[in-house]
Design a protein around this motif. Structure first.
Motif, PDB file in Angstrom:
ATOM      1  N   PRO A  71       0.831  -1.203   0.000  1.00 53.13           N
ATOM      2  CA  PRO A  71       0.000   0.000   0.000  1.00 53.13           C
ATOM      3  C   PRO A  71       0.868   1.256   0.000  1.00 53.13           C
ATOM      4  CG  PRO A  71       0.054  -1.005   2.186  1.00 53.13           C
ATOM      5  CD  PRO A  71       0.825  -1.907   1.280  1.00 53.13           C
ATOM      6  N   ARG A  72       0.413   2.239  -0.729  1.00 55.58           N
ATOM      7  CA  ARG A  72       1.147   3.512  -0.707  1.00 55.58           C
ATOM      8  C   ARG A  72       0.566   4.392   0.388  1.00 55.58           C
ATOM      9  NH1 ARG A  72       0.630   2.469  -6.460  1.00 55.58           N
ATOM     10  NH2 ARG A  72       2.661   2.379  -7.445  1.00 55.58           N
ATOM     11  N   TYR A  73       1.426   5.176   0.947  1.00 55.17           N
ATOM     12  CA  TYR A  73       1.010   5.993   2.078  1.00 55.17           C
ATOM     13  C   TYR A  73       0.925   7.448   1.621  1.00 55.17           C
ATOM     14  CZ  TYR A  73       1.475   8.188   6.715  1.00 55.17           C
ATOM     15  OH  TYR A  73       1.308   8.947   7.841  1.00 55.17           O
ATOM     16  N   PHE A  74      -0.310   7.891   1.385  1.00 56.28           N
ATOM     17  CA  PHE A  74      -0.503   9.285   0.945  1.00 56.28           C
ATOM     18  C   PHE A  74      -0.787  10.156   2.163  1.00 56.28           C
ATOM     19  CE2 PHE A  74      -1.517   6.771  -2.733  1.00 56.28           C
ATOM     20  CZ  PHE A  74      -0.966   7.487  -3.789  1.00 56.28           C
ATOM     21  N   ALA A  75      -0.068  11.208   2.305  1.00 55.60           N
ATOM     22  CA  ALA A  75      -0.377  12.111   3.417  1.00 55.60           C
ATOM     23  C   ALA A  75      -0.594  13.510   2.845  1.00 55.60           C
ATOM     24  CB  ALA A  75       0.754  12.097   4.433  1.00 55.60           C
ATOM     25  N   TRP A  76      -1.535  13.554   1.917  1.00 56.25           N
ATOM     26  CA  TRP A  76      -1.814  14.847   1.284  1.00 56.25           C
ATOM     27  C   TRP A  76      -2.695  15.684   2.198  1.00 56.25           C
ATOM     28  CZ3 TRP A  76      -3.098  12.656  -4.269  1.00 56.25           C
ATOM     29  CH2 TRP A  76      -1.883  12.297  -4.888  1.00 56.25           C
ATOM     30  N   THR A  77      -2.177  16.814   2.574  1.00 59.25           N
ATOM     31  CA  THR A  77      -2.933  17.662   3.493  1.00 59.25           C
ATOM     32  C   THR A  77      -3.486  18.899   2.793  1.00 59.25           C
ATOM     33  OG1 THR A  77      -0.807  18.626   4.076  1.00 59.25           O
ATOM     34  CG2 THR A  77      -1.693  16.970   5.574  1.00 59.25           C
ATOM     35  N   ARG A  78      -2.963  19.182   1.603  1.00 62.87           N
ATOM     36  CA  ARG A  78      -3.357  20.412   0.919  1.00 62.87           C
ATOM     37  C   ARG A  78      -4.359  20.078  -0.184  1.00 62.87           C
ATOM     38  NH1 ARG A  78      -0.462  23.761  -2.800  1.00 62.87           N
ATOM     39  NH2 ARG A  78       1.238  22.273  -2.895  1.00 62.87           N
ATOM     40  N   ARG A  79      -5.371  20.925  -0.321  1.00 62.48           N
ATOM     41  CA  ARG A  79      -6.425  20.634  -1.290  1.00 62.48           C
ATOM     42  C   ARG A  79      -6.392  21.543  -2.511  1.00 62.48           C
ATOM     43  NH1 ARG A  79      -9.831  16.844   0.621  1.00 62.48           N
ATOM     44  NH2 ARG A  79      -9.359  16.332   2.772  1.00 62.48           N
TER      45      ARG A  79
END
Ligand code: ZN
Length: 884
Positions: A37-45
């Protein structure tokens, strides 16, 4: 006949009775079969001005010639990426694939603009790299946005060759061959990971005798069809991920003197090698045809292979060149070629001839296939000048040399020289550099190194020290290396270090190590990338303290100290080769791993390594709470902790035996170390239960430590604390100055005051005889191990020792002289040495004294030395007094 008695007796421990984990319980294989699994930590929209916006979805378009559909797996991977990231599959943003000049090999260019991103590459593999690069850029971002810019990634390292982590080694004791079983060693998810890490070649082991039929060997290789079918399947499977399959071989093999093929075609044999085998002589037309037909027979059946990696000299005997001594120290008989045909030509012709014929057979089928000619010259000792003239190879071939062998490093004020496989030492060795500089135009340059881990410590998937790789690859680029063989059986688990190596193949080294490490960390650690960089740098510096001694790699406690018993009193039990599991667990003769440095230095260096690593571990653990839902990151942190324990244990073991060598009994400090070791084993059990990779050694083909064995060690240490085993009485037979007589030989030991002399007389009835002697002062000092053939060729070498063999026709004799200072044993009133003598006649073996059970347990570089069967040799105290 060869004796196969099991004379390695475990001593009062149950550790060796614990069954090894069965292969169906090696859980990491299941993990390698699963998508990660890839770990996405996108906080900006929201995108900011100057950024490309992927958030509203994107499409991958453009045509790229790929008739065989080998890019499909990469395109599929991009789709999955988009899906996992939650980016709509149709959307305004375009990713356009384009064919064009982008630089050498799999270089690519990425032009990111507001509405589209153009990925340009000269070939299919450049597109694959570009797609994966784009994925990583997005993973490293704080949202689905990329800065508008032009990116150019120029590959300088063409071949990045690794190996399956759990593939059979096709060597003893199990001799399993991956081409004969039905196991899938290359599941898709695993190959996909390797492809993401820039791996574009994998090697596997083959032998001519299993695969090839020629006009000279029409009945050879009865299982060839089955093997070739699996080989074809493997090669196809890997190519779908842009990975070529390379055949690793050591050919042409020297002959058994009784081989019927040799009897029929005597011109295939040349010089006699030290072990009695007959070197393959490539100089006849028969030999040329045999070699040509051999490789042709493989490649015509499996033309999609990437090529051959062949050890042409250095491991096992091959052509007539194997009969010569290449290391300066062993250079007793001179450097004279005995083969009547090869003798007429410059020394390197034998290699040129054999490689040319093999290359011809391969290239006639596949013009793309590569021949990588490996000189495995691994000993620390310097090579003779002739070695550097072995550079004539057929046009387009690559010369591969060990990157570190012969390298020098100063530790504790002593200059040490290393053999093969070092991660803790950057290199390159002068030997490597000199050889690369001698490579002529038209021949590729190759480095054999270990990316993930080496013989220093191979029971973890890798050592997280990417800074050391950065320094190595910078040197490789400077020397115009274009091929890297990145691992032996171990050192190849997917993850951080492979990833680093893959990136380094495109690095121009203009911005420095720290910047590189931050880019490496960014896709996985984002806001902590800087912190990880600092941790890795600290880890690299710590690891640089690993004692620079191959004996510590091969027999020392770093791999599996957590299952070593500890003996408060001397038991004279041998150490086990770190890459094997068919020996008992290591005993207390710690001197066996200390040929190059004193125990005090091993204790100091392992202490520094542990202390500095521990600081990195403390720092790493402070990040845990931020990654509670990110199992990949947590296991990365746990790996640092596992190494923290392994380093602590290794240091404790050196310290324990250093204390024991002071002869003050079972001291409170020794007891405290044992208590601490119980805790280390307990902590390691917890980590092993979480991470099935820990303890597994790919060359051993099983676990060096695992929970049940750790439990047994805990029990043993508790027993020792309660009721320690007493000192084992030495086998005292005062053998000084008497002749020992047996059927085929007699021998005697004497004392000159400053040295011990051994004199052996052997009847000359066999073509090949070898004589070995081992002398050791105490279990805490290194044994002196020497051997000689009746032709006066030294086997192994020890500084300051003189050794000579003379052939008298009906008998031959050998004389060894070893200075007392090398044995390091003197208790004030008299000196004594522990001795084991071993004779190998043809293939018969003798250990010629009472109470020695005989039997051939050979350990690399330790020979037939077995501490529990040594005899005590005493020097006359009056004699010593006079000569002091
Ligand atoms: Zn020859």
């Amino acid at each position: 006949m060869k004796t196969e008695k099991n004379i390695l007796i475990p001593d009062g421990t149950d550790l060796d009775r614990i069954p090894l984990p069965a292969s169906e319980n090696w859980k990491f294989i299941d993990e390698l079969k699963k998508e990660r699994p890839r770990y996405f930590a996108w906080t900006r929209r929201k995108a900011i001005p100057g950024e490309a916006d992927f958030s509203r979805g994107c499409v991958l378009t453009g045509h790229f010639p790929d008739l065989e559909g080998r890019l499909d797996t990469a395109l599929e991977d991009w789709k999955k990426f988009q899906h996992e990231a939650g980016l709509p599959e149709s959307g305004p943003y375009k990713i356009i694939l384009r064919q064009g000049d982008a630089g050498p090999y799999d270089s690519f260019r990425l032009t990111v603009s507001t509405d589209e991103c153009i990925l340009t590459a000269g070939d299919r593999e450049g597109i694959r790299r570009g797609i994966f690069y784009l994925e990583n850029l997005l993973l490293a971002s704080d949202g689905p946005f990329l800065k508008i810019r032009d990116i150019r990634r120029d590959a300088w390292l063409k071949n990045r060759i690794s190996r399956c982590f759990f593939g059979p080694i096709k060597r003893p004791p199990m001799n399993r061959d991956e081409l004969l079983d039905d196991v899938d060693y290359y599941p898709d998810a695993y190959l996909n990971r390797l492809a993401h890490e820039g791996i574009n070649g994998l090697w596997l082991t083959v032998e001519f005798k299993d695969l090839c039929r020629t006009e000279f060997t029409p009945d050879a290789a009865p299982d060839a069809e089955k093997r070739l079918a699996k080989l074809r399947h493997t090669a196809d499977q890997c190519l779908r991920y842009g990975i070529r399959t390379f055949l690793f071989m050591i050919e042409p093999r020297a002959w058994d003197p009784e081989d019927p093929i040799l009897k029929k075609y005597p011109e295939l044999g040349g010089a006699v090698c030290a072990d009695g085998t007959i070197a393959f002589c490539p100089s006849s037309e028969t030999a040329q045809q045999y070699l040509y037909q051999s490789t042709r027979s493989i490649f015509s059946r499996v033309p999609q292979l990437g090529g051959i990696i062949n050890i042409s000299i250095g491991e096992r005997n091959t052509t007539c060149l194997s009969s010569l001594s290449w290391d300066v120290k062993n250079h007793l008989s001179g450097h004279k070629m005995q083969c009547p045909r090869c003798r007429k030509h410059p020394v390197g012709e034998a290699i040129f001839k054999s490689v040319s014929a093999m290359t011809r057979g391969m290239r006639e089928v596949s013009t793309e296939a590569e021949f990588i000619c490996w000189y495995y010259m691994s000993t620390p000792a310097e090579m003779v000048d002739d070695f550097y003239t072995l550079t004539r190879l057929p046009e387009g071939a690559t010369l591969l040399v060990n990157f570190e062998s012969g390298g020098k490093k100063t530790q504790c004020g002593r200059e040490l020289t290393g053999g093969d496989y070092w991660l803790s030492y950057v290199g390159p060795s002068t030997r490597f550099e000199r050889m690369m500089n001698a490579v002529p135009e038209g021949i590729g340059r190759g480095a054999k190194l270990q990316v993930g881990c080496s013989h220093e410590l191979a029971t973890v998937p890798y050592i997280p020290v990417p800074g050391l790789l950065y320094r190595k690859y910078r040197e490789m680029r400077r020397l115009n290396v274009t091929t890297a063989m990145q691992c032996w059986y171990f050192g190849n688990y997917p993850g951080l270090m492979n990833q680093a190596a893959g990136m380094l193949a495109f690095e121009d080294f203009s911005v420095g190590e720290e910047d590189f490490l931050k880019r490496l960390a960014a896709p996985y650690w984002r806001k902590h990338a800087g912190e990880l960089t600092a941790i890795w740098q600290q880890a690299s510096d710590a690891y640089g303290n690993y004692p620079f001694s191959n004996f510590i790699q091969y027999y020392g406690p770093f791999h599996d100290g957590v299952v070593w018993p500890l003996y408060p009193f001397r038991r004279y039990l041998p150490l086990s080769p770190t890459w094997r599991i068919d020996h008992p667990v290591s005993g207390d003769t710690i001197g066996e791993c200390l040929s190059d440095l004193p125990l005090e230095h091993a204790e100091i260096l392992s202490g520094k390594l542990y202390e500095q690593w521990h600081q990195a571990a403390v720092r790493a653990n402070s990040l845990r709470s931020d990654y509670a839902d990110a199992p990949e990151q947590l296991s990365e942190l746990d790996l640092i902790n596992a190494l923290d324990i392994l380093f602590a244990s290794a240091h404790n073991i050196f310290r324990f035996y250093l204390l024991r060598s002071e002869n003050r009994g079972f001291t409170p400090e020794m007891r405290a170390i044992m208590e601490q070791e119980i805790r280390h084993s307990e902590q390691m059990i917890k980590l092993c239960l979480k991470d099935s990779r820990l303890g597994f050694h790919s060359e051993a083909e099983n676990y060096k430590f695992f929970p049940e064995k750790l439990e047994a060690r805990i029990a043993f240490l508790k027993e020792m604390l309660a009721a320690p085993l007493p000192e084992r009485p030495a086998m005292i037979h005062d053998i000084s100055n008497q002749w020992f007589q047996a059927d085929q030989y007699k021998w005697q030991m004497g004392n000159t005051g400053w040295s011990v002399k051994i004199h052996v007389v052997v009847s000359n009835i066999y073509r090949v005889d070898q004589m070995f002697a081992a002398i050791q002062g105490r279990p805490e000092t290194p044994p002196v191990v020497i051997g000689i053939t009746k032709n006066n060729d030294l086997i192994g070498s020890a500084d300051g020792t003189s050794i000579k063999a003379v052939d008298h026709g009906d008998h031959w004799e050998a004389e060894f002289e070893i200075p007392w200072k090398n044995i390091l044993l003197c208790n004030g009133t008299f000196r004594f040495a522990l001795v084991r003598l071993f004779i190998r006649q043809n293939i018969c073996e003798y250990a010629p004294y009472p109470n020695d059970p005989g039997g051939a347990v050979f350990r690399l570089r330790i020979g037939y030395h077995l501490p529990q069967y040594m005899m005590v040799f005493k020097a006359d105290p009056a004699f010593i007094k006079d000569n002091q």
